[in-house]
Design a protein around this motif. Sequence first.
Motif, PDB file in Angstrom:
ATOM      1  N   ARG A  14       0.521  -1.008  -0.221  1.00  0.00           N
ATOM      2  CA  ARG A  14       0.054   0.287  -0.248  1.00  0.00           C
ATOM      3  C   ARG A  14       0.577   0.925  -0.024  1.00  0.00           C
ATOM      4  NH1 ARG A  14      -5.537  -2.027   0.126  1.00  0.00           N
ATOM      5  NH2 ARG A  14      -4.932  -3.407   0.627  1.00  0.00           N
ATOM      6  N   ILE A  15      -0.119   2.481  -0.316  1.00  0.00           N
ATOM      7  CA  ILE A  15       1.297   3.671  -0.449  1.00  0.00           C
ATOM      8  C   ILE A  15       1.129   4.440   0.055  1.00  0.00           C
ATOM      9  CG2 ILE A  15       1.866   3.141  -3.130  1.00  0.00           C
ATOM     10  CD1 ILE A  15      -0.379   4.356  -4.361  1.00  0.00           C
ATOM     11  N   GLY A  16      -0.391   4.615   1.042  1.00  0.00           N
ATOM     12  CA  GLY A  16      -0.388   5.296   1.661  1.00  0.00           C
ATOM     13  C   GLY A  16      -1.506   4.591   2.586  1.00  0.00           C
ATOM     14  N   VAL A  17      -1.610   5.059   4.118  1.00  0.00           N
ATOM     15  CA  VAL A  17      -2.790   4.746   4.972  1.00  0.00           C
ATOM     16  C   VAL A  17      -4.129   5.640   4.283  1.00  0.00           C
ATOM     17  CG1 VAL A  17      -3.638   5.418   7.216  1.00  0.00           C
ATOM     18  CG2 VAL A  17      -1.365   5.076   7.234  1.00  0.00           C
ATOM     19  N   HIS A  18      -3.995   6.179   3.840  1.00  0.00           N
ATOM     20  CA  HIS A  18      -5.341   6.658   3.173  1.00  0.00           C
ATOM     21  C   HIS A  18      -4.794   7.729   1.660  1.00  0.00           C
ATOM     22  CE1 HIS A  18      -5.181  10.857   4.895  1.00  0.00           C
ATOM     23  NE2 HIS A  18      -4.658  10.409   5.571  1.00  0.00           N
ATOM     24  N   ASP A  19      -5.886   7.633   0.614  1.00  0.00           N
ATOM     25  CA  ASP A  19      -5.726   8.269  -0.537  1.00  0.00           C
ATOM     26  C   ASP A  19      -5.961  10.329  -0.257  1.00  0.00           C
ATOM     27  OD1 ASP A  19      -8.435   9.501  -0.339  1.00  0.00           O
ATOM     28  OD2 ASP A  19      -9.496   8.454  -2.445  1.00  0.00           O
ATOM     29  N   LYS A  20      -5.963  10.803   0.741  1.00  0.00           N
ATOM     30  CA  LYS A  20      -5.358  11.897   0.975  1.00  0.00           C
ATOM     31  C   LYS A  20      -4.102  12.348   1.548  1.00  0.00           C
ATOM     32  CE  LYS A  20      -9.948  13.494  -0.734  1.00  0.00           C
ATOM     33  NZ  LYS A  20     -10.012  11.822  -0.711  1.00  0.00           N
ATOM     34  N   GLU A  21      -3.380  11.409   1.711  1.00  0.00           N
ATOM     35  CA  GLU A  21      -2.172  11.551   2.577  1.00  0.00           C
ATOM     36  C   GLU A  21      -0.946  12.540   2.341  1.00  0.00           C
ATOM     37  OE1 GLU A  21      -0.779   8.362   5.211  1.00  0.00           O
ATOM     38  OE2 GLU A  21       0.498   8.050   3.736  1.00  0.00           O
ATOM     39  N   GLY A  22      -0.440  13.785   2.479  1.00  0.00           N
ATOM     40  CA  GLY A  22      -0.025  14.326   1.796  1.00  0.00           C
ATOM     41  C   GLY A  22       1.778  14.244   2.752  1.00  0.00           C
ATOM     42  N   ASP A  23       3.140  14.558   2.093  1.00  0.00           N
ATOM     43  CA  ASP A  23       4.189  14.022   2.450  1.00  0.00           C
ATOM     44  C   ASP A  23       4.159  14.183   3.605  1.00  0.00           C
ATOM     45  OD1 ASP A  23       4.665  13.744  -0.287  1.00  0.00           O
ATOM     46  OD2 ASP A  23       5.366  16.169  -0.878  1.00  0.00           O
ATOM     47  N   ALA A  24       3.720  15.219   4.919  1.00  0.00           N
ATOM     48  CA  ALA A  24       4.064  16.030   6.053  1.00  0.00           C
ATOM     49  C   ALA A  24       3.429  14.225   6.690  1.00  0.00           C
ATOM     50  CB  ALA A  24       3.966  16.981   6.830  1.00  0.00           C
ATOM     51  N   SER A  55      -4.858  13.134  -7.092  1.00  0.00           N
ATOM     52  CA  SER A  55      -4.984  12.735  -5.805  1.00  0.00           C
ATOM     53  C   SER A  55      -2.918  13.289  -5.087  1.00  0.00           C
ATOM     54  CB  SER A  55      -5.682  11.669  -5.228  1.00  0.00           C
ATOM     55  OG  SER A  55      -4.496  10.641  -5.628  1.00  0.00           O
ATOM     56  N   SER A  56      -2.640  13.788  -5.943  1.00  0.00           N
ATOM     57  CA  SER A  56      -1.712  13.139  -4.860  1.00  0.00           C
ATOM     58  C   SER A  56      -1.419  15.294  -4.960  1.00  0.00           C
ATOM     59  CB  SER A  56      -0.107  13.620  -6.140  1.00  0.00           C
ATOM     60  OG  SER A  56      -0.147  12.192  -6.336  1.00  0.00           O
ATOM     61  N   ILE A  57      -2.021  15.819  -5.497  1.00  0.00           N
ATOM     62  CA  ILE A  57      -1.503  17.842  -5.735  1.00  0.00           C
ATOM     63  C   ILE A  57      -2.611  17.824  -4.609  1.00  0.00           C
ATOM     64  CG2 ILE A  57      -2.587  19.644  -6.728  1.00  0.00           C
ATOM     65  CD1 ILE A  57       0.034  18.036  -7.957  1.00  0.00           C
ATOM     66  N   ARG A  58      -4.068  16.780  -4.676  1.00  0.00           N
ATOM     67  CA  ARG A  58      -5.098  17.204  -3.573  1.00  0.00           C
ATOM     68  C   ARG A  58      -5.176  16.924  -2.217  1.00  0.00           C
ATOM     69  NH1 ARG A  58     -10.007  17.995  -6.104  1.00  0.00           N
ATOM     70  NH2 ARG A  58     -10.580  16.985  -7.769  1.00  0.00           N
ATOM     71  N   ALA A  59      -3.539  16.102  -2.147  1.00  0.00           N
ATOM     72  CA  ALA A  59      -3.107  15.651  -0.636  1.00  0.00           C
ATOM     73  C   ALA A  59      -2.725  16.470   0.094  1.00  0.00           C
ATOM     74  CB  ALA A  59      -2.440  14.467  -0.410  1.00  0.00           C
ATOM     75  N   ASN A  60      -1.375  17.795  -1.307  1.00  0.00           N
ATOM     76  CA  ASN A  60      -0.275  18.753  -1.247  1.00  0.00           C
ATOM     77  C   ASN A  60      -0.777  19.595  -1.372  1.00  0.00           C
ATOM     78  OD1 ASN A  60       1.396  16.937  -0.004  1.00  0.00           O
ATOM     79  ND2 ASN A  60       1.299  15.633  -1.605  1.00  0.00           N
ATOM     80  N   GLY A  61      -1.745  20.267  -2.192  1.00  0.00           N
ATOM     81  CA  GLY A  61      -2.052  21.392  -2.535  1.00  0.00           C
ATOM     82  C   GLY A  61      -1.410  22.094  -3.415  1.00  0.00           C
ATOM     83  N   SER A  62       0.311  21.901  -3.921  1.00  0.00           N
ATOM     84  CA  SER A  62       1.080  21.318  -5.038  1.00  0.00           C
ATOM     85  C   SER A  62       1.885  21.071  -5.140  1.00  0.00           C
ATOM     86  CB  SER A  62       1.755  23.615  -3.872  1.00  0.00           C
ATOM     87  OG  SER A  62       2.226  22.680  -2.964  1.00  0.00           O
ATOM     88  N   CYS A  63       2.200  21.677  -6.231  1.00  0.00           N
ATOM     89  CA  CYS A  63       3.754  20.775  -6.491  1.00  0.00           C
ATOM     90  C   CYS A  63       4.936  20.592  -5.371  1.00  0.00           C
ATOM     91  CB  CYS A  63       3.563  21.396  -8.343  1.00  0.00           C
ATOM     92  SG  CYS A  63       2.706  20.995  -9.839  1.00  0.00           S
ATOM     93  N   LEU A  64       5.580  19.424  -5.845  1.00  0.00           N
ATOM     94  CA  LEU A  64       7.141  19.700  -4.913  1.00  0.00           C
ATOM     95  C   LEU A  64       8.018  20.460  -6.189  1.00  0.00           C
ATOM     96  CD1 LEU A  64       8.564  18.667  -3.132  1.00  0.00           C
ATOM     97  CD2 LEU A  64       8.811  16.899  -4.117  1.00  0.00           C
ATOM     98  N   ASP A  65       7.923  21.456  -5.513  1.00  0.00           N
ATOM     99  CA  ASP A  65       8.841  22.308  -5.457  1.00  0.00           C
ATOM    100  C   ASP A  65      10.950  22.188  -5.702  1.00  0.00           C
ATOM    101  OD1 ASP A  65      10.023  24.653  -7.337  1.00  0.00           O
ATOM    102  OD2 ASP A  65       9.284  25.618  -5.567  1.00  0.00           O
ATOM    103  N   HIS A  66      11.197  21.641  -6.651  1.00  0.00           N
ATOM    104  CA  HIS A  66      12.784  20.810  -6.808  1.00  0.00           C
ATOM    105  C   HIS A  66      13.358  20.533  -8.240  1.00  0.00           C
ATOM    106  CE1 HIS A  66      15.955  19.174  -5.178  1.00  0.00           C
ATOM    107  NE2 HIS A  66      15.919  18.101  -5.349  1.00  0.00           N
ATOM    108  N   PRO A  67      14.068  21.659  -8.260  1.00  0.00           N
ATOM    109  CA  PRO A  67      14.413  21.811  -9.639  1.00  0.00           C
ATOM    110  C   PRO A  67      15.294  19.752 -10.023  1.00  0.00           C
ATOM    111  CG  PRO A  67      16.734  21.814  -7.839  1.00  0.00           C
ATOM    112  CD  PRO A  67      14.882  22.160  -7.341  1.00  0.00           C
ATOM    113  N   GLY A  68      14.578  19.971 -11.839  1.00  0.00           N
ATOM    114  CA  GLY A  68      15.156  18.786 -12.228  1.00  0.00           C
ATOM    115  C   GLY A  68      15.966  18.931 -13.216  1.00  0.00           C
ATOM    116  N   LYS A  69      16.195  18.039 -14.557  1.00  0.00           N
ATOM    117  CA  LYS A  69      16.934  18.125 -15.823  1.00  0.00           C
ATOM    118  C   LYS A  69      17.728  19.898 -15.822  1.00  0.00           C
ATOM    119  CE  LYS A  69      18.812  15.480 -19.871  1.00  0.00           C
ATOM    120  NZ  LYS A  69      17.996  15.136 -21.015  1.00  0.00           N
ATOM    121  N   ASN A  70      18.980  19.386 -15.658  1.00  0.00           N
ATOM    122  CA  ASN A  70      19.668  21.445 -15.902  1.00  0.00           C
ATOM    123  C   ASN A  70      19.351  22.195 -15.366  1.00  0.00           C
ATOM    124  OD1 ASN A  70      20.609  20.039 -18.581  1.00  0.00           O
ATOM    125  ND2 ASN A  70      19.338  20.382 -19.752  1.00  0.00           N
TER     126      ASN A  70
END
Length: 211
Positions: A14-24, A55-70
């Motif tokens: 399982r990938i979470g306790v429930h489907d609205k589980e945020g990162d914190a 559901s990932s956006i609904r759980a956290n309210g935003s996109c994870l802000d981290h730099p990617g390629k280049n």
Amino acid sequence: MKIVNVMASSLDGRIGVHDKEGDAERLRVGMSNASDQLHLRKQIESSDAIIVGASSIRANGSCLDHPGKNGQAPVWFIFAQSALPESFAFWNQKHIRRVLVSTNPLPLVADSGVENLVFGSANPAMFLTLYLKLQNYTRALLFGGGVVNSWFYNQKLVDQLELTLTPMMIGKSEAPFLVAPCLTAAVQFLLLSSQTSESFVFLSYSVIYMQ
């Protein structure tokens, strides 16, 4: 173009306790730890696209802000079937390209910069993968959840699995699966590497599809 499924899973799949589980909350309940968060960010740093369910956006309210390629923020492609609340910080992340991917057109907040790709009757995984290839993306991270993951595995589109195995069992029927139980054929994996941190295990697999 390579698609890498990056997930953390309990010992019972399982990938979470429930489907609205945020990162914190994931950190608090033991589904993640500092090493897992570092591993996730390293995966993002070599990628130019991220695929998630709404559901990932609904759980956290935003996109994870981290730099990617280049050093550029990856483009976020979010599978959604209904509008996201206008109160979400997601709508204000204008330095990140954000694309809602949906069966039908969705309402967008004015001046947010958010785009909408409509796949209609097409297969959602095939549609997005073709779009990414045509736009010359090189490495996309698939963050799931279980239904979105199953779309890509069913179409044999996932090339690699980066799995964090967390030291817990959830044991609840409503807890979301790593892959929703609707695969048309078994999927096998070839172990490339394994590492441990505390009681967490980090597994890297290439994907083998049965004929």
